[in-house]
Design a protein around this motif. Structure first.
Motif, PDB file in Angstrom:
ATOM      1  N   SER A   1       0.840  -1.190   0.000  1.00 44.47           N
ATOM      2  CA  SER A   1       0.000   0.000   0.000  1.00 44.47           C
ATOM      3  C   SER A   1       0.878   1.244   0.000  1.00 44.47           C
ATOM      4  CB  SER A   1      -0.934   0.011   1.214  1.00 44.47           C
ATOM      5  OG  SER A   1      -0.189   0.201   2.395  1.00 44.47           O
ATOM      6  N   TRP A   2       0.258   2.333  -0.386  1.00 43.36           N
ATOM      7  CA  TRP A   2       0.946   3.622  -0.380  1.00 43.36           C
ATOM      8  C   TRP A   2      -0.070   4.687  -0.009  1.00 43.36           C
ATOM      9  CZ3 TRP A   2      -0.937   7.500  -3.428  1.00 43.36           C
ATOM     10  CH2 TRP A   2      -1.821   7.113  -4.433  1.00 43.36           C
ATOM     11  N   GLU A   3       0.407   5.770   0.563  1.00 47.85           N
ATOM     12  CA  GLU A   3      -0.460   6.904   0.839  1.00 47.85           C
ATOM     13  C   GLU A   3       0.381   8.162   0.959  1.00 47.85           C
ATOM     14  OE1 GLU A   3      -2.617   6.616   4.530  1.00 47.85           O
ATOM     15  OE2 GLU A   3      -0.954   5.670   5.540  1.00 47.85           O
ATOM     16  N   TYR A   4      -0.227   9.275   0.622  1.00 51.52           N
ATOM     17  CA  TYR A   4       0.428  10.566   0.791  1.00 51.52           C
ATOM     18  C   TYR A   4       0.380  10.945   2.263  1.00 51.52           C
ATOM     19  CZ  TYR A   4       0.149  11.431  -4.248  1.00 51.52           C
ATOM     20  OH  TYR A   4       0.275  11.359  -5.601  1.00 51.52           O
TER      21      TYR A   4
ATOM     22  N   THR B   1      -0.845  -6.851  -5.900  1.00 55.33           N
ATOM     23  CA  THR B   1      -1.866  -5.849  -5.629  1.00 55.33           C
ATOM     24  C   THR B   1      -1.225  -4.607  -5.030  1.00 55.33           C
ATOM     25  OG1 THR B   1      -3.439  -7.633  -5.169  1.00 55.33           O
ATOM     26  CG2 THR B   1      -4.048  -5.412  -4.438  1.00 55.33           C
ATOM     27  N   VAL B   2      -1.455  -3.462  -5.662  1.00 52.29           N
ATOM     28  CA  VAL B   2      -0.985  -2.175  -5.171  1.00 52.29           C
ATOM     29  C   VAL B   2      -2.219  -1.364  -4.793  1.00 52.29           C
ATOM     30  CG1 VAL B   2       0.312  -0.080  -5.727  1.00 52.29           C
ATOM     31  CG2 VAL B   2       1.028  -2.288  -6.697  1.00 52.29           C
ATOM     32  N   VAL B   3      -2.265  -0.914  -3.532  1.00 54.55           N
ATOM     33  CA  VAL B   3      -3.459  -0.260  -3.011  1.00 54.55           C
ATOM     34  C   VAL B   3      -3.105   1.109  -2.444  1.00 54.55           C
ATOM     35  CG1 VAL B   3      -5.309  -0.434  -1.295  1.00 54.55           C
ATOM     36  CG2 VAL B   3      -4.425  -2.493  -2.376  1.00 54.55           C
ATOM     37  N   GLY B   4      -3.885   2.116  -2.803  1.00 54.42           N
ATOM     38  CA  GLY B   4      -3.757   3.417  -2.162  1.00 54.42           C
ATOM     39  C   GLY B   4      -4.499   3.381  -0.843  1.00 54.42           C
ATOM     40  N   GLY B   5      -3.814   3.700   0.233  1.00 50.32           N
ATOM     41  CA  GLY B   5      -4.437   3.685   1.559  1.00 50.32           C
ATOM     42  C   GLY B   5      -3.461   3.198   2.599  1.00 50.32           C
TER      43      GLY B   5
END
Length: 145
Positions: free
Chosen positions: A38-41, A85-89
């Motif tokens: 996952s990634w998030e700003y 799976t790459v998820v924003g959050g």
């Protein structure tokens, strides 16, 4: 009937150990393997990082980290069979969402954002308390402490 094993990967050594363990478990059980990053700003993204070029893409960076982690940890045959799976959050919620209906969720004992003195990192601690399936936390060795 084969199920699905979900494993959290962030490129850290503990997550690579978790990935290797999960791949071995999938081979034993016949379950499919799904990796999740996952990634998030950050809330103050623009003010904390004014030098970041406008074309910077954190989702692309997360995908690159996931691909490199899989390629360096698994055999080419294992890597080819892995769902990526790459998820924003945030990481805990991304893993909990991905693990719905899974037979197992696997995480390392800590990732890159952990407090080193804690027994478990915040993500592994959260998912062990809230997952809808069994969770395996792969612990690092003495050299990781």
């Amino acid at each position: 009937m084969a199920g699905r094993i979900v494993v959290g990967v962030d490129g850290s050594e503990p997550s690579l150990k978790a990935l290797k363990w999960a791949a071995g478990q999938a081979a034993l059980t016949g379950d499919s393997l799904q990796t999740v990053i996952s990634w998030e700003y950050p809330a103050t993204w623009a003010s904390l990082m004014p030098g970041v070029p406008p074309e910077f893409d954190p989702e692309q960076l997360a995908k690159q980290i996931l691909d490199e982690s899989i390629d360096q940890t698994l055999s080419p045959q294992e890597a080819a069979a892995v769902a990526r799976t790459v998820v924003g959050g945030n990481a805990p919620q991304a893993l909990l969402d991905a693990a719905k209906g899974a037979s197992l969720l696997v995480v390392g004992d800590r990732g890159y954002s952990g407090f080193k003195a804690a027994v478990l990192g915040s993500v592994s601690s959260h998912v062990t308390q809230h997952a809808s399936c069994p969770v395996v936390v792969v612990r690092g060795g003495p050299a990781d402490a």
